[in-house]
Design an enzyme around this catalytic site. Structure first.
Site, PDB file in Angstrom:
ATOM      1  N   GLU A  82       0.858  -1.187   0.000  1.00  0.00           N
ATOM      2  CA  GLU A  82       0.000   0.000   0.000  1.00  0.00           C
ATOM      3  C   GLU A  82       0.895   1.238   0.000  1.00  0.00           C
ATOM      4  O   GLU A  82       0.489   2.318   0.395  1.00  0.00           O
ATOM      5  CB  GLU A  82      -0.985  -0.009   1.163  1.00  0.00           C
ATOM      6  N   CYS A 114      -3.611  -3.536   4.080  1.00  0.00           N
ATOM      7  CA  CYS A 114      -2.677  -4.555   4.600  1.00  0.00           C
ATOM      8  C   CYS A 114      -2.995  -5.963   4.115  1.00  0.00           C
ATOM      9  O   CYS A 114      -2.264  -6.901   4.410  1.00  0.00           O
ATOM     10  CB  CYS A 114      -2.663  -4.520   6.129  1.00  0.00           C
ATOM     11  N   HIS A 241      -2.858 -10.159  12.133  1.00  0.00           N
ATOM     12  CA  HIS A 241      -2.297  -8.914  11.587  1.00  0.00           C
ATOM     13  C   HIS A 241      -1.935  -8.029  12.789  1.00  0.00           C
ATOM     14  O   HIS A 241      -2.737  -7.864  13.702  1.00  0.00           O
ATOM     15  CB  HIS A 241      -3.334  -8.231  10.690  1.00  0.00           C
TER      16      HIS A 241
HETATM   17  N1  CAA Z   1       0.811   2.925  30.736  1.00  0.00           N
HETATM   18  C1  CAA Z   1       0.275   1.791  30.219  1.00  0.00           C
HETATM   19  N2  CAA Z   1      -0.762   1.808  29.318  1.00  0.00           N
HETATM   20  C2  CAA Z   1      -1.273   3.008  28.970  1.00  0.00           C
HETATM   21  C3  CAA Z   1      -0.783   4.222  29.486  1.00  0.00           C
HETATM   22  C4  CAA Z   1       0.309   4.153  30.433  1.00  0.00           C
HETATM   23  N3  CAA Z   1       0.854   5.259  30.943  1.00  0.00           N
HETATM   24  N4  CAA Z   1      -1.480   5.244  28.950  1.00  0.00           N
HETATM   25  C5  CAA Z   1      -2.399   4.681  28.110  1.00  0.00           C
HETATM   26  N5  CAA Z   1      -2.271   3.354  28.126  1.00  0.00           N
HETATM   27  C6  CAA Z   1      -3.022   2.364  27.345  1.00  0.00           C
HETATM   28  C7  CAA Z   1      -4.495   2.660  27.202  1.00  0.00           C
HETATM   29  O1  CAA Z   1      -5.230   2.207  28.315  1.00  0.00           O
HETATM   30  C8  CAA Z   1      -4.817   1.875  25.922  1.00  0.00           C
HETATM   31  O2  CAA Z   1      -4.959   0.505  26.235  1.00  0.00           O
HETATM   32  P1  CAA Z   1      -6.287  -0.294  25.739  1.00  0.00           P
HETATM   33  O3  CAA Z   1      -6.362  -0.129  24.247  1.00  0.00           O
HETATM   34  O4  CAA Z   1      -6.038  -1.690  26.167  1.00  0.00           O
HETATM   35  O5  CAA Z   1      -7.430   0.379  26.411  1.00  0.00           O
HETATM   36  C9  CAA Z   1      -3.547   2.000  25.100  1.00  0.00           C
HETATM   37  O6  CAA Z   1      -2.523   2.436  26.008  1.00  0.00           O
HETATM   38  C10 CAA Z   1      -3.645   3.036  23.972  1.00  0.00           C
HETATM   39  O7  CAA Z   1      -4.155   4.220  24.519  1.00  0.00           O
HETATM   40  P2  CAA Z   1      -5.213   5.108  23.694  1.00  0.00           P
HETATM   41  O8  CAA Z   1      -6.311   4.256  23.187  1.00  0.00           O
HETATM   42  O9  CAA Z   1      -5.542   6.295  24.516  1.00  0.00           O
HETATM   43  O10 CAA Z   1      -4.262   5.525  22.491  1.00  0.00           O
HETATM   44  P3  CAA Z   1      -4.516   6.565  21.348  1.00  0.00           P
HETATM   45  O11 CAA Z   1      -5.958   6.883  21.215  1.00  0.00           O
HETATM   46  O12 CAA Z   1      -3.581   7.690  21.531  1.00  0.00           O
HETATM   47  O13 CAA Z   1      -4.011   5.747  20.068  1.00  0.00           O
HETATM   48  C11 CAA Z   1      -4.637   4.203  18.352  1.00  0.00           C
HETATM   49  C12 CAA Z   1      -4.340   4.379  19.834  1.00  0.00           C
HETATM   50  C13 CAA Z   1      -5.984   4.883  18.028  1.00  0.00           C
HETATM   51  C14 CAA Z   1      -4.749   2.722  18.030  1.00  0.00           C
HETATM   52  C15 CAA Z   1      -3.527   4.875  17.508  1.00  0.00           C
HETATM   53  O14 CAA Z   1      -2.284   4.303  17.836  1.00  0.00           O
HETATM   54  C16 CAA Z   1      -3.734   4.763  16.026  1.00  0.00           C
HETATM   55  O15 CAA Z   1      -4.494   5.524  15.436  1.00  0.00           O
HETATM   56  N6  CAA Z   1      -3.013   3.831  15.355  1.00  0.00           N
HETATM   57  C17 CAA Z   1      -3.099   3.644  13.925  1.00  0.00           C
HETATM   58  C18 CAA Z   1      -4.327   2.863  13.513  1.00  0.00           C
HETATM   59  C19 CAA Z   1      -4.229   1.390  13.810  1.00  0.00           C
HETATM   60  O16 CAA Z   1      -3.170   0.829  13.930  1.00  0.00           O
HETATM   61  N7  CAA Z   1      -5.407   0.723  13.906  1.00  0.00           N
HETATM   62  C20 CAA Z   1      -5.451  -0.699  14.162  1.00  0.00           C
HETATM   63  C21 CAA Z   1      -6.615  -1.352  13.477  1.00  0.00           C
HETATM   64  S1  CAA Z   1      -6.596  -0.952  11.713  1.00  0.00           S
HETATM   65  C22 CAA Z   1      -5.392  -1.994  11.058  1.00  0.00           C
HETATM   66  O17 CAA Z   1      -4.990  -2.934  11.664  1.00  0.00           O
HETATM   67  C23 CAA Z   1      -4.852  -1.664   9.703  1.00  0.00           C
HETATM   68  C24 CAA Z   1      -3.479  -1.096   9.863  1.00  0.00           C
HETATM   69  O18 CAA Z   1      -2.501  -1.824   9.818  1.00  0.00           O
HETATM   70  C25 CAA Z   1      -3.349   0.351  10.063  1.00  0.00           C
END
Ligand code: CAA
Length: 399
Positions: A82, A114, A241
């Site tokens: 991609e 992906c 994945h």
């Molecule tokens: N210590 C330990 N854990 C902590 C923490 C700390 N100090 N602070 C936060 N966390 C934990 C949270 O509790 C959360 O855990 P859970 O998911 O188990 O609840 C985790 O850290 C992440 O925290 P947030 O959800 O607040 O994180 P975020 O909103 O900033 O970002 C995300 C998370 C939305 C996935 C972001 O990383 C993102 O957009 N990533 C790209 C998209 C992606 O990868 N999506 C996956 C599905 S799509 C796919 O698979 C296709 C692909 O390849 C892209």
């Protein structure tokens, strides 16, 4: 009946990587959020010369060198990506030239986020099952390469889930690593906007939490379909994945819920999933190659003890489509994995500072227009194939 599946695997990763704890410090986020919260430790950072073509070619070169296979055996070459480098000319065409593949060869690129690598792999299995491998008077095999550079904006939630790398695989009859169960798979698709990359942008646009929900819905759909297709519902390991390690844990939890096994989560995750997450935690998201990086990690850790055992594989492509399929670790896979030395490319990398990483990312926009001679010089002792820049609108590679 003959078996069909993955005969050999090799990886290529960029020379540089970033410690996620360093990135967390620079972004003012507790390191625990990235390391425990997302399950990521290091992320590969591709320099200008490490474009998706160079990564793919280097993975394939390593594949031939380690597996004893030869480019002359290839009758099908599919690249899943991609991170295309051209709207028309596929990365597979560059590979055909760089690797010296035979002219009697079917060559193309596959795209569905992906899922592109899985589309290539399953297409290669069908090609072999259809008897195409015996053309040209001698047995032929397929080359499937997954190659990507995952980019989100600096400072965004997606930033710690970047990565880059390529996974190359030989698909053949009587495979030496994984015998896939031809026709035993479950697919799922739905039109969603969870993650995409508009034509004007090198960086992905993502609706992060929605993308997690879409992934889990797709897993449920594909897993149910696989259970209908398979008389035996059990597997001893599952590779998912892996956009980031925690997503694989969320996936496993969701899947155990579907099986009524929620209470087993921690023990089951450690045994059935964790061995596949070591390589992804060191490289980050490699998009199309992500499931196969997890498979390489599992094989590296446990191939010998899993010979004859059945594993599950879950591929997800945003947008979205997904497939759950299964296979058996081949007899002799342990020895084959020793020969392949899968982890070697991960052992020879250089740690980058956040400033070095940001400089690479900030220069990204101009790389596809840079005239030859204007990009930072690659170290050719470390990279056999490197992107050098543009000449007369053509991409030029050191080979
Ligand atoms: N210590 C330990 N854990 C902590 C923490 C700390 N100090 N602070 C936060 N966390 C934990 C949270 O509790 C959360 O855990 P859970 O998911 O188990 O609840 C985790 O850290 C992440 O925290 P947030 O959800 O607040 O994180 P975020 O909103 O900033 O970002 C995300 C998370 C939305 C996935 C972001 O990383 C993102 O957009 N990533 C790209 C998209 C992606 O990868 N999506 C996956 C599905 S799509 C796919 O698979 C296709 C692909 O390849 C892209």
């Amino acid at each position: 009946m003959t078996t069909i599946g993955i005969d050999a695997i090799a990886l290529a990763v960029p020379q540089g990587y970033l410690e996620l704890a360093d990135l967390a410090a620079a972004r003012g986020v507790p390191a625990g959020k990235y390391v425990e919260g997302l399950g990521v430790r290091q992320m590969a950072v591709a320099a200008a010369h490490e474009d998706p073509v160079a990564l793919a070619a280097n993975a394939a070169r390593r594949l031939f060198a380690q597996s004893g296979r030869s480019p002359s055996e290839i009758g099908l070459c599919v690249v899943g990506t991609e991170t295309a480098v051209d709207h028309s000319k596929p990365i597979a065409a560059y590979l055909h030239g760089l690797l010296g593949l035979p002219s009697r060869c079917r060559v193309f690129e596959a795209k569905h986020a992906c899922f592109g690598g899985t589309a290539g792999l399953l297409g290669a299995v069908d090609w072999i099952a259809a008897g195409k491998m015996s053309g040209n008077g001698k047995p032929r095999v397929a080359l499937v390469v997954c190659t990507d550079v995952a980019r989100y904006g600096l400072g965004t939630a997606g930033e710690p889930t970047q990565g880059a790398g390529a996974v190359a695989m030989i698909v053949s009859e009587r495979p030496r690593l994984v015998e896939l169960e031809v026709g035993v798979s479950g697919s799922y698709a739905r039109d969603v906007h969870d993650f995409w990359r508009p034509l004007h942008s090198k960086e992905a646009v993502v609706d992060g939490h929605h993308s997690v929900a879409c992934y889990l819905d797709a897993l449920a759909g594909a897993f149910d379909a696989w259970r209908e297709a398979s008389s035996d519902k059990s597997v001893v390991r599952t590779c998912y994945h892996v956009p980031y390690g925690k997503m694989a844990k969320k996936a496993h939890k969701h899947r155990l819920g579907l099986e009524g096994r929620e209470a087993e989560l921690e023990a089951s995750y450690e045994k059935e999933v964790a061995p596949s997450l070591r390589f992804p935690s060191l490289v980050g998201n490699v998009y199309t190659g992500s499931l196969y990086l997890a498979l390489a990690s599992l094989l590296d850790a446990e191939a010998a003890q899993l010979e004859g055992e059945r594993i599950g594989l879950f591929s997800y492509g945003s947008g979205c489509t997904a497939e759950f399929f299964s296979g058996r670790i081949a007899a002799g896979a342990g020895k084959m994995v020793e020969q392949l030395a899968l982890a070697a490319p991960l052992d020879a990398r250089t740690r980058l500072s956040v400033a070095e990483y940001e400089a690479i990312r900030n220069a990204d926009g101009g790389v596809d227009r840079a005239p030859v001679g204007t990009l930072p010089a690659p170290s050719l002792s470390q990279r056999t194939v490197a992107y050098l820049g543009i000449e007369s609108d053509r991409r030029v590679y050191a080979n």
